[in-house]
Design a protein around this motif. Structure first.
Motif, mmCIF file in Angstrom:
data_model
loop_
_atom_site.group_PDB
_atom_site.id
_atom_site.type_symbol
_atom_site.label_atom_id
_atom_site.label_comp_id
_atom_site.label_asym_id
_atom_site.label_seq_id
_atom_site.Cartn_x
_atom_site.Cartn_y
_atom_site.Cartn_z
ATOM 1 N N ALA A 150 107.075 5.589 35.807
ATOM 2 C CA ALA A 150 107.142 5.778 37.371
ATOM 3 C C ALA A 150 108.786 5.559 37.319
ATOM 4 C CB ALA A 150 106.496 4.900 37.826
ATOM 5 N N ASP A 151 109.286 5.049 36.413
ATOM 6 C CA ASP A 151 111.039 4.434 37.499
ATOM 7 C C ASP A 151 112.013 5.178 36.512
ATOM 8 O OD1 ASP A 151 110.480 2.637 35.280
ATOM 9 O OD2 ASP A 151 110.653 1.092 35.237
ATOM 10 N N GLY A 152 111.023 5.907 35.443
ATOM 11 C CA GLY A 152 112.512 7.018 34.329
ATOM 12 C C GLY A 152 112.645 5.833 33.368
ATOM 13 N N VAL A 153 112.023 4.908 33.625
ATOM 14 C CA VAL A 153 112.655 3.861 31.496
ATOM 15 C C VAL A 153 111.701 3.114 31.976
ATOM 16 C CG1 VAL A 153 114.121 1.773 30.697
ATOM 17 C CG2 VAL A 153 114.458 3.281 33.126
ATOM 18 N N VAL A 154 111.758 3.253 30.358
ATOM 19 C CA VAL A 154 110.304 2.495 29.121
ATOM 20 C C VAL A 154 111.220 1.411 27.835
ATOM 21 C CG1 VAL A 154 108.719 2.814 27.431
ATOM 22 C CG2 VAL A 154 108.891 4.743 28.617
ATOM 23 N N ASP A 155 110.494 0.385 28.392
ATOM 24 C CA ASP A 155 110.815 -1.061 27.817
ATOM 25 C C ASP A 155 110.349 -2.098 28.137
ATOM 26 O OD1 ASP A 155 111.384 -1.995 30.643
ATOM 27 O OD2 ASP A 155 113.051 -1.517 31.265
#
Length: 203
Positions: A150-155
């Protein structure tokens, strides 16, 4: 330096985790769930084989008293005062409402290295239900992936969502295996010469 050994979650703790979530998020209360466990246990386990003595009533007053006593008994298992006996596990899981029942059973099966697929049902209703479950699990798996992206970041903040996605894909895999076994059962029945009428619907 000695590395600290990592122990996995006790089997009973898995069951209690699903139980707590089910009671919080379903129609069940502590008392009604205890009654469901008692009913399932007494239906499944022969009297001479029972290690747990649940209470039963014959009229309104004694039934109400039995429900309270059974709720206290279940509470003692859940808080660790009394260890959960092996012969109570199946009835306890059976008493869970869906989807907690299936999810809990699958997690317990995975502890033995199985994927948690259900036995196939070659009947029409079983085939349709199996197909519906594949579709539902597929949708839930896609939803889980969408939440990660959803937020374009995987962390590190996505760890809970990653775990949920893995759980959803394991559930999807189990349903696909069940669907495959169901199709095979239908094919086997046809090839065995059972041609007395329509064999069923395979969607």
């Amino acid at each position: 330096m000695t590395q600290e050994r990592q122990y996995r979650e006790p089997r009973a703790a898995v069951i209690f985790r699903f139980t707590t979530d089910a009671i919080r998020n379903s129609r069940h209360t502590d008392a009604s769930f205890a009654s469901a466990v008692a009913e399932a246990y007494m239906a499944q386990v022969a009297p001479a084989e029972r290690t747990t003595q649940f209470h039963a009533g014959t009229d309104a007053d004694s039934i109400a008293k039995a429900e309270k006593l059974n709720a206290k008994l279940i509470e003692r298992f859940r808080n660790g005062t009394v260890k959960l006996p092996a012969d109570l596990e199946e009835a306890w899981v059976e008493a869970l409402p869906e989807p907690w029942r299936l999810d809990c059973a699958r997690e317990l099966a995975r502890r033995y290295g199985f994927i948690g697929a259900r036995a196939p049902d070659a009947g029409i209703a079983g085939q349709l239900l199996c197909t519906a479950r594949v579709a539902i699990e597929f949708g839930q798996a896609l939803q889980a992936i969408a939440e990660i992206n959803a937020d374009g970041v995987v962390d590190a903040q996505d760890i809970p969502r990653l775990r949920r996605a893995l759980s959803e894909y394991r559930a999807l895999g189990a349903e696909v295996v069940t669907q495959k076994a169901t199709l095979q059962a239908v094919l086997d029945r046809i090839e065995a010469g059972l041609r007395g009428g329509p064999v069923g619907v395979v969607a």
